[in-house]
Structures are given as structure tokens and as C-alpha cells.
Design a protein around this motif. Sequence first.
Motif, PDB file in Angstrom:
ATOM      1  N   GLU A  79      -9.936  33.616 -50.198  1.00 15.47           N
ATOM      2  CA  GLU A  79     -11.084  34.106 -50.953  1.00 15.47           C
ATOM      3  C   GLU A  79     -12.173  34.697 -50.053  1.00 15.47           C
ATOM      4  OE1 GLU A  79     -12.411  31.070 -53.682  1.00 15.47           O
ATOM      5  OE2 GLU A  79     -10.550  31.159 -54.837  1.00 15.47           O
ATOM      6  N   ASP A  80     -11.916  34.787 -48.746  1.00 14.86           N
ATOM      7  CA  ASP A  80     -12.848  35.454 -47.848  1.00 14.86           C
ATOM      8  C   ASP A  80     -12.088  36.442 -46.967  1.00 14.86           C
ATOM      9  OD1 ASP A  80     -11.595  33.989 -45.839  1.00 14.86           O
ATOM     10  OD2 ASP A  80     -13.249  32.574 -45.592  1.00 14.86           O
ATOM     11  N   PHE A  81     -12.767  37.037 -45.999  1.00 15.43           N
ATOM     12  CA  PHE A  81     -12.149  38.114 -45.217  1.00 15.43           C
ATOM     13  C   PHE A  81     -11.140  37.613 -44.186  1.00 15.43           C
ATOM     14  CE2 PHE A  81     -15.805  36.691 -42.848  1.00 15.43           C
ATOM     15  CZ  PHE A  81     -15.402  36.745 -41.525  1.00 15.43           C
ATOM     16  N   THR A  82     -11.021  36.288 -44.003  1.00 13.21           N
ATOM     17  CA  THR A  82     -10.115  35.758 -42.985  1.00 13.21           C
ATOM     18  C   THR A  82      -8.685  35.616 -43.485  1.00 13.21           C
ATOM     19  OG1 THR A  82     -10.532  33.428 -43.561  1.00 13.21           O
ATOM     20  CG2 THR A  82     -12.032  34.467 -41.974  1.00 13.21           C
ATOM     21  N   GLY A  83      -8.464  35.710 -44.792  1.00 13.69           N
ATOM     22  CA  GLY A  83      -7.143  35.420 -45.354  1.00 13.69           C
ATOM     23  C   GLY A  83      -6.248  36.637 -45.517  1.00 13.69           C
ATOM     24  N   GLU A  84      -4.989  36.353 -45.780  1.00 12.51           N
ATOM     25  CA  GLU A  84      -4.013  37.413 -46.046  1.00 12.51           C
ATOM     26  C   GLU A  84      -4.281  38.033 -47.423  1.00 12.51           C
ATOM     27  OE1 GLU A  84      -1.646  38.540 -43.970  1.00 12.51           O
ATOM     28  OE2 GLU A  84      -2.360  37.145 -42.415  1.00 12.51           O
ATOM     29  N   ILE A  85      -4.030  39.337 -47.540  1.00 11.22           N
ATOM     30  CA  ILE A  85      -4.256  40.030 -48.814  1.00 11.22           C
ATOM     31  C   ILE A  85      -3.244  39.564 -49.863  1.00 11.22           C
ATOM     32  CG2 ILE A  85      -4.204  42.287 -49.952  1.00 11.22           C
ATOM     33  CD1 ILE A  85      -5.213  43.514 -47.350  1.00 11.22           C
ATOM     34  N   VAL A  86      -3.751  39.310 -51.061  1.00  7.41           N
ATOM     35  CA  VAL A  86      -2.906  38.859 -52.168  1.00  7.41           C
ATOM     36  C   VAL A  86      -2.718  39.971 -53.195  1.00  7.41           C
ATOM     37  CG1 VAL A  86      -2.683  37.215 -54.072  1.00  7.41           C
ATOM     38  CG2 VAL A  86      -3.601  36.446 -51.863  1.00  7.41           C
ATOM     39  N   THR A  87      -3.821  40.569 -53.650  1.00  6.11           N
ATOM     40  CA  THR A  87      -3.787  41.599 -54.692  1.00  6.11           C
ATOM     41  C   THR A  87      -4.673  42.772 -54.298  1.00  6.11           C
ATOM     42  OG1 THR A  87      -3.581  39.836 -56.353  1.00  6.11           O
ATOM     43  CG2 THR A  87      -4.112  42.031 -57.153  1.00  6.11           C
ATOM     44  N   LYS A  88      -4.218  43.982 -54.600  1.00  7.42           N
ATOM     45  CA  LYS A  88      -4.992  45.185 -54.331  1.00  7.42           C
ATOM     46  C   LYS A  88      -5.209  45.995 -55.606  1.00  7.42           C
ATOM     47  CE  LYS A  88      -3.882  46.372 -49.510  1.00  7.42           C
ATOM     48  NZ  LYS A  88      -3.307  47.440 -48.645  1.00  7.42           N
ATOM     49  N   THR A 180     -15.701  31.683 -54.000  1.00  9.84           N
ATOM     50  CA  THR A 180     -15.161  31.654 -55.361  1.00  9.84           C
ATOM     51  C   THR A 180     -16.063  32.429 -56.307  1.00  9.84           C
ATOM     52  OG1 THR A 180     -14.140  29.504 -54.943  1.00  9.84           O
ATOM     53  CG2 THR A 180     -14.447  30.140 -57.245  1.00  9.84           C
ATOM     54  N   LEU A 181     -17.373  32.317 -56.092  1.00 10.10           N
ATOM     55  CA  LEU A 181     -18.330  33.068 -56.899  1.00 10.10           C
ATOM     56  C   LEU A 181     -18.087  34.568 -56.739  1.00 10.10           C
ATOM     57  CD1 LEU A 181     -20.838  32.565 -58.720  1.00 10.10           C
ATOM     58  CD2 LEU A 181     -22.234  32.835 -56.669  1.00 10.10           C
ATOM     59  N   CYS A 182     -17.834  35.004 -55.500  1.00  6.79           N
ATOM     60  CA  CYS A 182     -17.558  36.428 -55.244  1.00  6.79           C
ATOM     61  C   CYS A 182     -16.300  36.890 -55.968  1.00  6.79           C
ATOM     62  CB  CYS A 182     -17.413  36.663 -53.747  1.00  6.79           C
ATOM     63  SG  CYS A 182     -18.940  36.475 -52.798  1.00  6.79           S
ATOM     64  N   VAL A 183     -15.273  36.045 -55.931  1.00  7.53           N
ATOM     65  CA  VAL A 183     -14.018  36.370 -56.621  1.00  7.53           C
ATOM     66  C   VAL A 183     -14.248  36.504 -58.126  1.00  7.53           C
ATOM     67  CG1 VAL A 183     -11.721  35.508 -57.221  1.00  7.53           C
ATOM     68  CG2 VAL A 183     -12.535  35.359 -54.855  1.00  7.53           C
ATOM     69  N   ASP A 184     -14.997  35.573 -58.694  1.00  4.63           N
ATOM     70  CA  ASP A 184     -15.254  35.588 -60.134  1.00  4.63           C
ATOM     71  C   ASP A 184     -16.114  36.783 -60.550  1.00  4.63           C
ATOM     72  OD1 ASP A 184     -13.774  33.282 -60.346  1.00  4.63           O
ATOM     73  OD2 ASP A 184     -15.497  31.940 -60.420  1.00  4.63           O
ATOM     74  N   ILE A 185     -17.082  37.137 -59.709  1.00  6.89           N
ATOM     75  CA  ILE A 185     -17.913  38.314 -60.001  1.00  6.89           C
ATOM     76  C   ILE A 185     -17.052  39.571 -59.963  1.00  6.89           C
ATOM     77  CG2 ILE A 185     -19.774  39.769 -59.101  1.00  6.89           C
ATOM     78  CD1 ILE A 185     -21.117  37.089 -58.193  1.00  6.89           C
ATOM     79  N   GLY A 186     -16.167  39.647 -58.981  1.00 10.12           N
ATOM     80  CA  GLY A 186     -15.253  40.787 -58.900  1.00 10.12           C
ATOM     81  C   GLY A 186     -14.378  40.892 -60.135  1.00 10.12           C
ATOM     82  N   ALA A 187     -13.861  39.748 -60.589  1.00  7.50           N
ATOM     83  CA  ALA A 187     -13.004  39.740 -61.774  1.00  7.50           C
ATOM     84  C   ALA A 187     -13.761  40.247 -63.000  1.00  7.50           C
ATOM     85  CB  ALA A 187     -12.469  38.335 -62.020  1.00  7.50           C
ATOM     86  N   SER A 188     -15.043  39.872 -63.112  1.00  2.97           N
ATOM     87  CA  SER A 188     -15.836  40.323 -64.263  1.00  2.97           C
ATOM     88  C   SER A 188     -16.081  41.827 -64.213  1.00  2.97           C
ATOM     89  CB  SER A 188     -17.167  39.567 -64.321  1.00  2.97           C
ATOM     90  OG  SER A 188     -18.030  39.972 -63.278  1.00  2.97           O
ATOM     91  N   LEU A 189     -15.986  42.405 -63.002  1.00  2.33           N
ATOM     92  CA  LEU A 189     -16.136  43.854 -62.852  1.00  2.33           C
ATOM     93  C   LEU A 189     -14.791  44.574 -62.931  1.00  2.33           C
ATOM     94  CD1 LEU A 189     -18.761  43.865 -59.956  1.00  2.33           C
ATOM     95  CD2 LEU A 189     -19.174  44.593 -62.316  1.00  2.33           C
TER      96      LEU A 189
END
Length: 300
Positions: A79-88, A180-189
Motif C-alpha cells: 500500500e506504499d511505494f516500497t511494495g511490488e505493483i499489484v494493479t495498474k 490504507t487511507l490513500c488506497v481508499d481515497i484512490g478507489a473512491s476516485l
Amino acid sequence: MDGIIPVWKEKGKTSHDYVMELRRICQTKKVGHTGTLDPEVEGVLPICINQATKIVPFLTDTKKTYLAEVTLGYSTETEDFTGEIVTKKSVNETISEQTINHALQNVVGNITQTVPLYSAVKVNGMKLYEYARNNIPVDRPSRQVLIESINFIPLSIKKETDLLRFSFEVTCSKGTYIRTLCVDIGASLGYPAHMSALVRTETGGFTQDQSVTLAEIKKKKEENNLNELIFPITYGVKHLASYQVDEKTATKVVNGQKLPRPTSVPSDQPFCIEYQDDLLAIYQKHPDNDYEIKPVRVFQ
């Protein structure tokens, strides 16, 4: 030397690194931090020394303020910039400040977050990131957190080829996962997202302006002026209610005795007991007797 040094934690170091450094500088083992920051996160990290270590839980439990950056366009396993990409998903549209503001304001208040898979929260005795690293399925717990306020940072929108970034400032309760908040905000957009940067600007009443770097601490130590950087223990519990006692009661308090519960103290929160403005102890309502209070921490 009893008190609190609000350290400015730099990127690349762990919170524990600063504890170890302060133990060496202050020549004491009684040093503790008040809320872990990930290595790639910078920000305010109050460090408690000697008697002040007794208030670590009360400082940790305070609200926090962060400056965070969201990147829309892909999500990661951490959920941050250190992880492997999951979805694009390419961001090929223009998203207005008004649209972003609307998405941000929708998360204000009490919200439920699912704890990130890459976190130290334990399920059945094992940390979630251990499940992740061993590819073991696990049901992640949820928790209620409070988003007190969240505000878009003007002119922070940055459009890249397939991505869009923007920043916000958030004040929230202990235990809030900003990634997680960033992920959820992205999903709402309508986009996969992750947290691409994070700075903690305030915690426990300590601000960025009050914080000092490790280099500044070492310099003050060399000059024999380290005390200039130390805040009193009372500063770390100023968010708690306080109750003044007389000399006779003060003797009982320093001896750790239970006391009759005054009507003026809170029934559900810990509070400070002081004598002539000196902090003696932190008390709370006795769990088994509504008419008594008992000590949680007593200061020498």
C-alpha cells in the motif's frame, strides 16, 4: 535528566535507531519512543527519557497530523511505494481539485479500516506480514479510527504519463493507517492507488517546529547544553485532565495508595494528580470500585 525530546526522524532510520542513539547520548537505558515511524517516513518522534518513559502509552494514544502524497495509477502489495505493483490503471483524464476535495471530505469522521497485510498486527500469534511473506491466507482484522480533519494541499496535483499525484494533510486518531487511507481515497476516485510519501508533522502536542535532528542533539551534548532540548514530563500529558491535592493526600499519592474518587475527575479517562503544580502521578477510576481511584503511574 527526565523529560521528552521531540526528535525529527529522518528517512532511512528506524524509530529504534533513535532510541539506541539517545540511550548512548543521555547515558541511560530508560529511553522510549512514542509511536513507530517506518524507515522511509520522516517526522516528529517524541523520545521519552528516564521518568518520562512512564508516560509513553499516554503520548502514543494522542492524535497525529500527517502530510501525505497519493499516487493514482497503480496499487502495491504494501500500500506504499516500497511494495511490488499489484494493479495498474492509466490515469488519462483530468481530475479537478473539487473532485479530489469531495473524495477527501467523504472520509472525515469515524471510519472502518482493514489492517494492511504488510503490518505488525498479530492474528493467532503471528504478525500479518509473516502470513504475507509465507503466502498463507489470513482474514485481516478491521478497526474503527477517527479522521478529525483532512485537507487537500493547493497546487499539489502533478500529472505524469499514466499517473496522477496529489497531497493532503490529515489529523487522525492513533492506529490510523495513512497508506490504507490513500488506497481508499484512490478507489473512491476510480483508480488503484498507493501512498507515495509521508511526513508526520505533529503528535502528542509536539510540532515540526519544536523538533530537533540527531545532529542538533549531539551538538548540544558536546556543549553540555542538552537540557535546553528537553521538555518536562508535564508537557507530554497536558492533554489529560489534572486534579490538585493537598499535602496530606500528596503523601498518599507518592506512596501509590488508592484514594476516594473525587466527583470532579473523569470517569473513563486517566488523569494527572498534582501538588503545587508538581506532577505526582497518573490515576484512573478503579476498575472494580466506582468510588475509588488507583494509580497507573507514580513519579518519583
